[in-house]
Design an enzyme around this catalytic site. Structure first.
Site, PDB file in Angstrom:
ATOM      1  N   HIS A  84      -2.009  42.737 -95.212  1.00  0.00           N
ATOM      2  CA  HIS A  84      -2.436  42.542 -96.601  1.00  0.00           C
ATOM      3  C   HIS A  84      -3.873  42.991 -96.835  1.00  0.00           C
ATOM      4  O   HIS A  84      -4.506  42.554 -97.795  1.00  0.00           O
ATOM      5  CB  HIS A  84      -2.259  41.072 -97.004  1.00  0.00           C
ATOM      6  CG  HIS A  84      -0.831  40.630 -96.950  1.00  0.00           C
ATOM      7  ND1 HIS A  84       0.117  41.071 -97.839  1.00  0.00           N
ATOM      8  CD2 HIS A  84      -0.173  39.828 -96.069  1.00  0.00           C
ATOM      9  CE1 HIS A  84       1.298  40.541 -97.533  1.00  0.00           C
ATOM     10  NE2 HIS A  84       1.139  39.794 -96.446  1.00  0.00           N
ATOM     11  N   TRP A  98     -36.941  25.192 -86.664  1.00  0.00           N
ATOM     12  CA  TRP A  98     -35.892  26.074 -87.161  1.00  0.00           C
ATOM     13  C   TRP A  98     -36.264  26.327 -88.618  1.00  0.00           C
ATOM     14  O   TRP A  98     -36.254  25.406 -89.438  1.00  0.00           O
ATOM     15  CB  TRP A  98     -34.523  25.410 -87.050  1.00  0.00           C
ATOM     16  CG  TRP A  98     -33.413  26.316 -87.451  1.00  0.00           C
ATOM     17  CD1 TRP A  98     -32.839  27.305 -86.694  1.00  0.00           C
ATOM     18  CD2 TRP A  98     -32.730  26.338 -88.707  1.00  0.00           C
ATOM     19  NE1 TRP A  98     -31.858  27.935 -87.406  1.00  0.00           N
ATOM     20  CE2 TRP A  98     -31.757  27.362 -88.642  1.00  0.00           C
ATOM     21  CE3 TRP A  98     -32.831  25.603 -89.879  1.00  0.00           C
ATOM     22  CZ2 TRP A  98     -30.910  27.668 -89.695  1.00  0.00           C
ATOM     23  CZ3 TRP A  98     -31.980  25.909 -90.942  1.00  0.00           C
ATOM     24  CH2 TRP A  98     -31.026  26.923 -90.838  1.00  0.00           C
ATOM     25  N   LYS A 132     -17.237  31.835 -82.166  1.00  0.00           N
ATOM     26  CA  LYS A 132     -17.994  31.752 -80.900  1.00  0.00           C
ATOM     27  C   LYS A 132     -18.582  33.110 -80.564  1.00  0.00           C
ATOM     28  O   LYS A 132     -19.736  33.225 -80.168  1.00  0.00           O
ATOM     29  CB  LYS A 132     -17.101  31.331 -79.722  1.00  0.00           C
ATOM     30  CG  LYS A 132     -16.685  29.918 -79.582  1.00  0.00           C
ATOM     31  CD  LYS A 132     -17.748  28.958 -79.157  1.00  0.00           C
ATOM     32  CE  LYS A 132     -18.447  28.367 -80.347  1.00  0.00           C
ATOM     33  NZ  LYS A 132     -17.874  27.160 -80.895  1.00  0.00           N
ATOM     34  N   CYS A 155     -35.327  20.783 -87.153  1.00  0.00           N
ATOM     35  CA  CYS A 155     -36.427  20.967 -86.205  1.00  0.00           C
ATOM     36  C   CYS A 155     -36.440  19.768 -85.270  1.00  0.00           C
ATOM     37  O   CYS A 155     -35.809  18.758 -85.520  1.00  0.00           O
ATOM     38  CB  CYS A 155     -37.756  21.020 -86.953  1.00  0.00           C
ATOM     39  SG  CYS A 155     -37.786  22.252 -88.241  1.00  0.00           S
ATOM     40  N   LYS A 208     -28.779  23.498 -83.214  1.00  0.00           N
ATOM     41  CA  LYS A 208     -27.643  22.637 -82.882  1.00  0.00           C
ATOM     42  C   LYS A 208     -27.228  21.716 -84.028  1.00  0.00           C
ATOM     43  O   LYS A 208     -26.052  21.584 -84.310  1.00  0.00           O
ATOM     44  CB  LYS A 208     -28.012  21.814 -81.644  1.00  0.00           C
ATOM     45  CG  LYS A 208     -26.869  21.001 -81.084  1.00  0.00           C
ATOM     46  CD  LYS A 208     -25.817  21.886 -80.465  1.00  0.00           C
ATOM     47  CE  LYS A 208     -24.575  21.127 -80.056  1.00  0.00           C
ATOM     48  NZ  LYS A 208     -23.414  22.014 -79.956  1.00  0.00           N
ATOM     49  N   GLU A 259     -11.833  30.169 -84.280  1.00  0.00           N
ATOM     50  CA  GLU A 259     -12.892  29.586 -83.449  1.00  0.00           C
ATOM     51  C   GLU A 259     -13.404  30.645 -82.451  1.00  0.00           C
ATOM     52  O   GLU A 259     -14.609  30.738 -82.196  1.00  0.00           O
ATOM     53  CB  GLU A 259     -12.348  28.342 -82.739  1.00  0.00           C
ATOM     54  CG  GLU A 259     -13.189  27.741 -81.629  1.00  0.00           C
ATOM     55  CD  GLU A 259     -14.558  27.242 -82.068  1.00  0.00           C
ATOM     56  OE1 GLU A 259     -14.901  27.299 -83.259  1.00  0.00           O
ATOM     57  OE2 GLU A 259     -15.334  26.825 -81.178  1.00  0.00           O
ATOM     58  N   GLU A 262     -21.510  34.187 -82.908  1.00  0.00           N
ATOM     59  CA  GLU A 262     -22.755  33.406 -82.878  1.00  0.00           C
ATOM     60  C   GLU A 262     -23.563  33.590 -81.606  1.00  0.00           C
ATOM     61  O   GLU A 262     -24.779  33.495 -81.643  1.00  0.00           O
ATOM     62  CB  GLU A 262     -22.515  31.925 -83.179  1.00  0.00           C
ATOM     63  CG  GLU A 262     -21.860  31.134 -82.098  1.00  0.00           C
ATOM     64  CD  GLU A 262     -21.708  29.666 -82.468  1.00  0.00           C
ATOM     65  OE1 GLU A 262     -22.631  29.077 -83.028  1.00  0.00           O
ATOM     66  OE2 GLU A 262     -20.631  29.107 -82.169  1.00  0.00           O
ATOM     67  N   ARG A 273     -32.656  22.297 -81.076  1.00  0.00           N
ATOM     68  CA  ARG A 273     -32.687  22.052 -82.526  1.00  0.00           C
ATOM     69  C   ARG A 273     -33.331  23.197 -83.295  1.00  0.00           C
ATOM     70  O   ARG A 273     -33.232  23.251 -84.531  1.00  0.00           O
ATOM     71  CB  ARG A 273     -33.455  20.763 -82.823  1.00  0.00           C
ATOM     72  CG  ARG A 273     -32.838  19.530 -82.218  1.00  0.00           C
ATOM     73  CD  ARG A 273     -33.665  18.324 -82.532  1.00  0.00           C
ATOM     74  NE  ARG A 273     -33.562  17.966 -83.932  1.00  0.00           N
ATOM     75  CZ  ARG A 273     -32.665  17.143 -84.444  1.00  0.00           C
ATOM     76  NH1 ARG A 273     -31.788  16.566 -83.657  1.00  0.00           N
ATOM     77  NH2 ARG A 273     -32.637  16.869 -85.715  1.00  0.00           N
ATOM     78  N   ASN A 315     -39.375  17.086 -89.781  1.00  0.00           N
ATOM     79  CA  ASN A 315     -38.032  17.648 -89.740  1.00  0.00           C
ATOM     80  C   ASN A 315     -37.353  17.250 -91.037  1.00  0.00           C
ATOM     81  O   ASN A 315     -37.351  16.072 -91.397  1.00  0.00           O
ATOM     82  CB  ASN A 315     -37.253  17.088 -88.551  1.00  0.00           C
ATOM     83  CG  ASN A 315     -35.777  17.448 -88.635  1.00  0.00           C
ATOM     84  OD1 ASN A 315     -35.419  18.542 -89.068  1.00  0.00           O
ATOM     85  ND2 ASN A 315     -34.904  16.529 -88.242  1.00  0.00           N
ATOM     86  N   GLY A 316     -36.758  18.220 -91.739  1.00  0.00           N
ATOM     87  CA  GLY A 316     -36.075  17.912 -92.995  1.00  0.00           C
ATOM     88  C   GLY A 316     -36.519  18.883 -94.068  1.00  0.00           C
ATOM     89  O   GLY A 316     -37.012  19.970 -93.773  1.00  0.00           O
TER      90      GLY A 316
HETATM   91  C1  F6R Z   1     -20.401  26.545 -83.662  1.00  0.00           C
HETATM   92  C2  F6R Z   1     -21.098  25.350 -84.035  1.00  0.00           C
HETATM   93  C3  F6R Z   1     -21.229  25.019 -85.476  1.00  0.00           C
HETATM   94  C4  F6R Z   1     -20.968  23.516 -85.690  1.00  0.00           C
HETATM   95  C5  F6R Z   1     -21.241  23.137 -87.151  1.00  0.00           C
HETATM   96  C6  F6R Z   1     -20.933  21.677 -87.417  1.00  0.00           C
HETATM   97  O1  F6R Z   1     -20.392  26.731 -82.284  1.00  0.00           O
HETATM   98  O2  F6R Z   1     -21.598  24.640 -83.207  1.00  0.00           O
HETATM   99  O3  F6R Z   1     -20.363  25.770 -86.254  1.00  0.00           O
HETATM  100  O4  F6R Z   1     -19.654  23.230 -85.331  1.00  0.00           O
HETATM  101  O5  F6R Z   1     -22.577  23.396 -87.461  1.00  0.00           O
HETATM  102  O6  F6R Z   1     -21.685  20.842 -86.606  1.00  0.00           O
HETATM  103  P1  F6R Z   1     -21.295  19.325 -86.413  1.00  0.00           P
HETATM  104  O7  F6R Z   1     -19.979  19.264 -85.728  1.00  0.00           O
HETATM  105  O8  F6R Z   1     -22.407  18.755 -85.586  1.00  0.00           O
HETATM  106  O9  F6R Z   1     -21.225  18.712 -87.771  1.00  0.00           O
END
Ligand code: F6R
Length: 598
Positions: A493, A73, A474, A2, A593, A470, A477, A26, A97-98
């Site tokens: 397989h 969040w 992307k 958060c 994030k 990746e 998400e 966040r 937050n936490g």
């Molecule tokens: C995907 C994304 C997440 C982060 C993951 C790790 O677009 O952003 O999968 O890569 O949560 O985050 P960090 O790199 O901040 O540890």
């Protein structure tokens, strides 16, 4: 996870609301503020995004000198109004937050003391405990410290108390928190960016330092405040928090990669990878989550191929639960854009407890992971705001690539000519990224067609397999299209059973040593009537019949730098599919994030 913010200034609501806007990356399940007005704390909260709260406050304005705010969040308790922060008990209001791991026991105790708790959050116990201790005639500081001693877990707290004295307190344990003293007031927040143009000096508190912010000053309670102040360039943050000409932060960050990679390359030359003695290493383990994990998967390929070092890659949330074997001549690398990911941080703590040599690759230099690791390298991506990671990925790759060249040099595994080639290919990266970005309208066309499907498979081979993974991450998400990725050879397989007219397959097909094998995999897909979309070299079209909107042409790319370039079409594809489906690109549902909870 958060975002929290607090301000003590003449008109506190303005910086708190502006800060919440910058913290929304966040979490955005709910938002709220508390403010002291006429000697009383008033709280306003909404379920959903901040704009709803702003709307309410525009209709019924509130303002005062002391305010706190929160953007959530959801972890404990659904994303409802009752669970929104701040949580208030009497004249104590708290943003958190936490995670408070022992909240159920604490709740039990509070119920016995006659408190009525309304939410199903772990956070609500905090203002109740503080209020309880205040009622026992403890001072404000004693009441907070007594409460803190009972909390198990991680937290960054903003505590607003309206008593004989009005004060805003800030304290943290394992979660990010910054304090700032400006000319016009005192502030606290989850990160420096939240404070925008109003900050010039910031202080990063240590765990469990209780800090009091009031109209007179900022004080560390029970000790002299011997602050290590960081000076901040305000214009820098202003540029970061503006989208400029782009429709989303994600789009801006994708297009920033040309300049970033040129700058990052020169910055990284200054960093000293020579600090690592690669000749002494017989193993590297790389631990990370999500996109950072896929950067690790690419690094494995490079280190093994060019430096002959064995590399194990691990998902951070699994690492410490499966008794990994840590040997003497091993380097354990933790990769994290935010530097705050709880799983990666916990994995790092585990590795340290086993006496591992630890290195972190982070974007945020003041982050917990940077501070905790034996040493760290910065990836120089600049703050990344879009929830979907883009520019941090290519900047992580840049650091790994440079490290790998240094490792190859020290271990003399490849010839000088090959080493020089690796280095010169790296110089091509910004130019090739620019070339791919210039074709973005081709990708828009392809994305429009692909976005009509509900499921997608991605295929790659060799060094671009993590890039296909990746790409799938992307896409799911930010567009919510279900996507999975496989190494193309794995298709037969099992996943091949999924193929039919409704299961499109996106194939990442650059020209490399595995192109012929990949062509056979594509034939297998077409034979099962699955729609095929190819992001590939022009030569592929000689063999596979495709319509204009089913093909995105890649330039000719040296194999070692393929991951840098091929990830761009993946990022664009996800962005344009999400736009075609009118998704909120920067605020995808259920995500945030920094994932600061396990
Ligand atoms: C995907 C994304 C997440 C982060 C993951 C790790 O677009 O952003 O999968 O890569 O949560 O985050 P960090 O790199 O901040 O540890």
């Amino acid at each position: 996870m958060c975002g929290i913010i607090g301000a003590v200034t003449e008109s506190a609501i303005k910086p708190v609301l502006a800060g919440l806007g910058r913290l929304e990356y966040r979490g955005y399940d709910s938002s709220g503020i508390s403010i002291v007005i006429n000697n009383e704390i008033k709280t306003r909260k909404v379920q959903g995004k901040l704009k709803k709260l702003k709307h309410i406050l525009a209709e019924q304005p509130l303002d005062g000198e002391y305010a706190i705010g929160h953007t959530r969040w959801a972890t404990h308790g659904k994303a409802t109004l009752i669970n929104a922060h701040p949580h208030q008990c009497g004249q104590v209001s708290v943003v958190h937050n936490g995670i408070i791991e022992n909240h159920l026991q604490l709740k039990q105790q509070l119920l016995q003391w006659g408190h009525i708790l309304k939410s199903s959050t772990d956070s609500e116990v905090i203002p109740h405990l503080i209020n309880h201790y205040l009622s026992l005639q403890m001072t404000q500081e004693e009441a907070i410290e007594r409460t803190i001693r009972q909390l198990k877990g991680s937290y960054a707290l903003g505590v607003l108390i309206n008593g004989v004295e009005k004060n805003l307190y800030a304290i943290k344990q394992g979660s990010p928190l910054v304090i700032s003293e400006g000319n016009d007031g005192a502030y606290m927040a989850s990160d420096a960016m939240a404070l925008g143009r109003d900050i010039n000096k910031i202080y990063y508190p240590k765990d469990n330092e209780l800090i009091k912010l009031n109209a007179d000053n900022v004080q560390l309670c029970n000790a002299s405040l011997n602050k290590k102040i960081h000076y901040v360039n305000n214009t820098y943050y202003e540029n970061i928090i503006s989208k400029g000409k782009y429709s989303s932060f994600m789009e801006k960050e994708i297009f920033e990669q040309v300049d970033l990679l040129s700058n990052a390359m020169s910055k990284q030359q200054a960093s000293s990878y020579t600090a690592i003695n690669f000749t002494k290493l017989n193993k590297i383990t790389i631990v990370a989550c999500g996109t950072s994990y896929y950067a690790a998967a690419v690094a494995k390929f490079w280190f093994e191929k060019y430096a002959n070092i064995s590399v194990a890659i691990d998902i951070a949330s699994e690492y410490r639960y499966r008794s990994p074997i840590i040997t003497d001549n091993e380097l354990t690398i933790f990769v994290s854009q935010s530097g705050e990911t709880a799983d990666t941080l916990a994995a790092l703590a585990y590795a340290k407890s086993k006496k591992a040599q630890t290195l972190a690759l982070v974007n945020v230099c003041n982050s917990s992971i940077a501070r905790e690791a034996g040493f760290f390298f910065e990836i120089f991506a600049g703050p990344e705001i879009g929830v979907a990671s883009t520019k941090a990925f290519t900047c992580q790759l840049a650091v790994f690539y440079k490290m790998c060249i240094e490792a190859a040099k020290q271990r003399a595994f490849i010839s000088h000519t090959e080493l020089r080639k690796l280095a010169s290919y790296f110089q091509l990266v910004p130019y090739l990224i620019k070339k791919v970005l210039k074709q973005s309208s081709d990708m828009k066309r392809l994305a429009k067609k692909l976005s009509t499907y509900s499921n997608v498979l991605f295929l790659g081979r060799g060094i671009v397999t993590p890039i296909a993974q990746e790409g799938a991450l992307k896409l799911k998400e930010i567009s919510y299209i279900h996507a999975e990725a496989y190494a193309a050879g794995e298709l037969k397989h099992g996943p091949i059973a999924l193929l039919d007219e409704q299961m499109p397959v996106v194939v990442l097909a650059p020209k490399d040593s595995l192109t012929d094998k990949l062509l056979s995999n594509i034939q297998e897909v077409q034979a099962r009537n699955a729609p095929v979309f190819i992001i590939g070299d022009a030569c592929i079209r000689e063999y596979i019949n495709l319509q204009e909107d089913e093909f995105f042409e890649l330039p000719s790319i040296p194999e070692s730098i393929l991951p840098f370039i091929t990830v761009l079409p993946m990022q664009l594809l996800a962005l344009y599919c999400a736009q075609a489906l009118e998704r909120n690109v920067d605020q995808p549902r259920n995500l945030a994030k920094s994932v600061t909870v396990e």
